[in-house]
Scaffold this active site. Structure first.
Site, PDB file in Angstrom:
ATOM      1  N   TYR A  96      12.051  15.154  -1.144  1.00 19.39           N
ATOM      2  CA  TYR A  96      12.203  14.789  -2.551  1.00 19.39           C
ATOM      3  C   TYR A  96      11.692  15.920  -3.440  1.00 19.39           C
ATOM      4  CZ  TYR A  96      11.868  12.300  -6.954  1.00 19.39           C
ATOM      5  OH  TYR A  96      12.002  11.933  -8.263  1.00 19.39           O
ATOM      6  N   LYS A 100      14.001  18.404  -5.834  1.00 18.93           N
ATOM      7  CA  LYS A 100      13.818  18.363  -7.284  1.00 18.93           C
ATOM      8  C   LYS A 100      13.386  19.722  -7.833  1.00 18.93           C
ATOM      9  CE  LYS A 100      15.089  14.207  -8.298  1.00 18.93           C
ATOM     10  NZ  LYS A 100      16.208  13.971  -9.230  1.00 18.93           N
TER      11      LYS A 100
END
Length: 184
Positions: A96, A100
């Site tokens: 994640y 990002k």
């Protein structure tokens, strides 16, 4: 996540909320496994959903529009590592954060290569209150100077600004909206 059609006059069309994309991650790989148990397949899924799919959408927008504004969404976890204390000692998946962080760099790359006709910026939200447990909300809120999580509606102003001609000289910028979370 939303798809929003922007013009110099501002937002002209807001498409349906794309919850299915986020649900896909939520149900399939959001296991909070540790670094050594996190599979390369799961890492690839994060990259595919958060970065490769976004690149595809941005590229198609640029191909099909002579002017406009692209607003990408990243996360404070692209800048700082997730704090395990918020997650009850569990570790949020590395995929994640890495994906990002890639959104931020892709935003800057596209801003350079699509200018001056298409502007590309990024919003980096902190924790948005949305069906979390009361314990989670309390742990997160205690780590922000504002002492609370964000409401989804609190991103509307910055989105409207980035879609308007008031931001006609803004490209390649990242707007952190996190209640001061990264200020500690």
């Amino acid at each position: 996540m939303y798809l929003i059609r922007c013009t110099e006059e501002g937002i002209i069309e807001r498409y349906q909320e794309l919850e299915k994309i986020n649900d896909h991650i939520g149900k399939s790989i959001k296991t909070k496994s540790n670094l050594y148990k996190f599979s390369l397949q799961d890492f690839s899924k994060y990259l595919e959903i958060n970065l490769i799919s976004l690149f595809s959408v941005c590229r198609e927008f640029a191909r099909n529009n002579k002017t406009g504004s692209i607003i990408n969404f990243s996360s404070t976890y692209a800048i700082n590592s997730p704090n395990p204390k918020i997650y009850g000692g569990a570790h949020k998946d590395i995929g994640y954060s890495v994906s990002k962080a890639g959104v931020i760099n892709m935003t800057k790359y596209l801003a350079v290569h699509l200018a001056p006709k298409i502007r590309v910026n990024c919003i980096i939200p902190g924790g948005v209150k949305h069906n979390q447990s009361l314990d989670f909300v309390k742990r997160y809120s205690n780590l922000t100077p504002m002492k609370r999580m964000m409401k989804k509606s609190e991103l509307n102003g910055v989105v409207s600004y980035l879609c308007s001609k008031d931001s006609s000289y803004v490209t390649g910028s990242c707007f952190v909206i996190d209640g001061g979370y990264l200020s500690w």
